[in-house]
Design an enzyme around this catalytic site. Structure first.
Site, PDB file in Angstrom:
ATOM      1  N   SER A  35      20.429  76.053  30.986  1.00 29.41           N
ATOM      2  CA  SER A  35      19.644  74.833  31.287  1.00 29.41           C
ATOM      3  C   SER A  35      20.268  73.722  30.884  1.00 29.41           C
ATOM      4  O   SER A  35      19.873  72.587  30.260  1.00 29.41           O
ATOM      5  CB  SER A  35      18.207  74.663  30.792  1.00 29.41           C
ATOM      6  OG  SER A  35      18.293  75.118  29.458  1.00 29.41           O
ATOM      7  N   SER A 104      20.172  82.269  28.245  1.00 32.44           N
ATOM      8  CA  SER A 104      19.245  81.186  27.853  1.00 32.44           C
ATOM      9  C   SER A 104      18.223  81.132  28.408  1.00 32.44           C
ATOM     10  O   SER A 104      17.290  81.739  28.343  1.00 32.44           O
ATOM     11  CB  SER A 104      20.166  80.012  27.581  1.00 32.44           C
ATOM     12  OG  SER A 104      19.541  78.993  26.573  1.00 32.44           O
ATOM     13  N   PHE A 105      17.898  79.702  29.108  1.00 38.68           N
ATOM     14  CA  PHE A 105      16.697  79.575  30.000  1.00 38.68           C
ATOM     15  C   PHE A 105      16.644  80.700  31.125  1.00 38.68           C
ATOM     16  O   PHE A 105      15.551  80.998  31.056  1.00 38.68           O
ATOM     17  CB  PHE A 105      16.871  78.255  30.607  1.00 38.68           C
ATOM     18  CG  PHE A 105      16.371  78.151  31.907  1.00 38.68           C
ATOM     19  CD1 PHE A 105      14.805  77.519  31.926  1.00 38.68           C
ATOM     20  CD2 PHE A 105      16.957  78.080  33.011  1.00 38.68           C
ATOM     21  CE1 PHE A 105      14.076  77.538  33.160  1.00 38.68           C
ATOM     22  CE2 PHE A 105      16.348  77.913  34.154  1.00 38.68           C
ATOM     23  CZ  PHE A 105      15.215  77.646  34.319  1.00 38.68           C
ATOM     24  N   ASP A 225      26.167  81.306  17.521  1.00 39.93           N
ATOM     25  CA  ASP A 225      25.447  80.344  18.484  1.00 39.93           C
ATOM     26  C   ASP A 225      24.654  79.428  17.940  1.00 39.93           C
ATOM     27  O   ASP A 225      23.963  79.733  17.072  1.00 39.93           O
ATOM     28  CB  ASP A 225      24.411  81.018  19.447  1.00 39.93           C
ATOM     29  CG  ASP A 225      23.789  80.676  20.318  1.00 39.93           C
ATOM     30  OD1 ASP A 225      23.857  79.480  20.369  1.00 39.93           O
ATOM     31  OD2 ASP A 225      23.457  81.436  21.687  1.00 39.93           O
ATOM     32  N   HIS A 253      27.430  80.057  22.171  1.00 43.71           N
ATOM     33  CA  HIS A 253      26.479  80.039  23.373  1.00 43.71           C
ATOM     34  C   HIS A 253      27.136  80.668  24.760  1.00 43.71           C
ATOM     35  O   HIS A 253      26.375  81.156  25.589  1.00 43.71           O
ATOM     36  CB  HIS A 253      25.675  78.817  23.399  1.00 43.71           C
ATOM     37  CG  HIS A 253      24.361  79.258  24.330  1.00 43.71           C
ATOM     38  ND1 HIS A 253      23.480  79.990  23.905  1.00 43.71           N
ATOM     39  CD2 HIS A 253      24.163  78.502  25.380  1.00 43.71           C
ATOM     40  CE1 HIS A 253      22.384  79.703  24.838  1.00 43.71           C
ATOM     41  NE2 HIS A 253      22.729  78.990  25.496  1.00 43.71           N
TER      42      HIS A 253
END
Length: 272
Positions: A35, A104-105, A225, A253
């Site tokens: 995101s 992630s998202f 991260d 990340h």
């Protein structure tokens, strides 16, 4: 004029005209991007696709509000609507079942599919994943609070990547220009307004729901991260019975970018 590689197939569903990358043949694997500002499926997975498309059918949609999927006035961006979008895309593409890879998202959305539509899911890969509640990191607060400028994009790239060799002014300019395409920042800024802890919580599931996930799951995280804490992935590994955890040192990340070859090898081994 040559078509941008970010533009894939137009998949029209009840809710959206969806931009979906569709490469290769074999078992279906749905890749869900993160995101960050200006992100698209191609920006997130462009290095992974050439490595895996000879073995799998890679389906990578631009989620609503991101990339080149249709943006609708007054659209509500939430976990329920994003999950419905994925189901509609699968139905329209006649994909009964797929493995899911979520960044992630996108990890929260892979978890949503496993919890709410378990029969549609094969194996799951969660990479630097959201999906459990945690105190929002400064890195994630900065990502979701991005205001467009080349300087701000450069700062974000420094947060995303451990390897500063991947971050330069040219990449910052390209990602900044992507973030200011028509409609991109407008939808992005409407998704995660401050205070942003509530959006972490809105993408999270109760521990009991995660514990009941029956699918084989590979959890991947960069040790360094600054956006999503490593503790998230340790917790997911503890909660999901059929899970394994792989942690990359000297990695931030962007596991799929910083450790592309190793990441793809893990996926090939895991999917079998």
């Amino acid at each position: 004029m040559e078509k941008s590689p970010e533009i894939g197939r137009e998949i029209i569903t009840k809710s959206h005209k969806n931009n979906v990358l569709d490469f290769g043949a074999g078992e279906n694997v749905i890749f869900i991007h993160g995101s960050g500002p200006g992100v698209s499926a191609w920006a997130n997975w462009r290095l992974v696709i050439p490595e895996l498309k000879d073995k799998y059918r890679i389906i990578a949609p631009d989620m609503a509000g991101f990339g080149f999927t249709e943006r609708k006035a007054g659209e509500v961006y939430n976990r329920e609507n994003w999950t419905n979008q994925l189901v509609e895309i699968m139905d329209e593409m006649c994909v009964e079942k797929a493995h899911f890879v979520g960044n992630s998202f996108g990890g929260a959305m892979a978890l949503a599919m496993a919890i709410e539509h378990p029969e549609r899911v094969g194996k799951i890969v969660l990479m630097g994943s959201v999906g459990v509640s945690f105190p929002i990191s400064k890195g994630l607060d900065d990502v979701w609070g991005y205001e467009p400028s080349i300087e701000n994009m450069r700062k974000l790239l420094d947060i995303f990547a451990y390897d500063r060799g991947l971050v330069n002014d040219e990449l910052a300019r390209l990602r900044y220009e992507a973030s200011i395409r028509p409609g991109f920042q407008e939808s992005f800024s409407s998704m995660f307004p401050a205070p942003r802890q509530r959006w972490v919580d809105a993408l999270a599931f109760d521990d009991e729901k995660i514990k009941h996930i029956p699918h084989e799951t590979l959890v991947i995280h960069g040790r360094d991260d600054l956006v999503i804490p490593l503790e998230n992935s340790i917790r997911l590994n503890q909660l999901i019975d059929k899970s394994q955890l792989h942690v990359f040192g000297r990695c931030g990340h962007w596991t799929q970018i910083e450790k592309t070859k190793e990441f793809c090898e893990l996926l090939r081994d895991f999917f079998g």
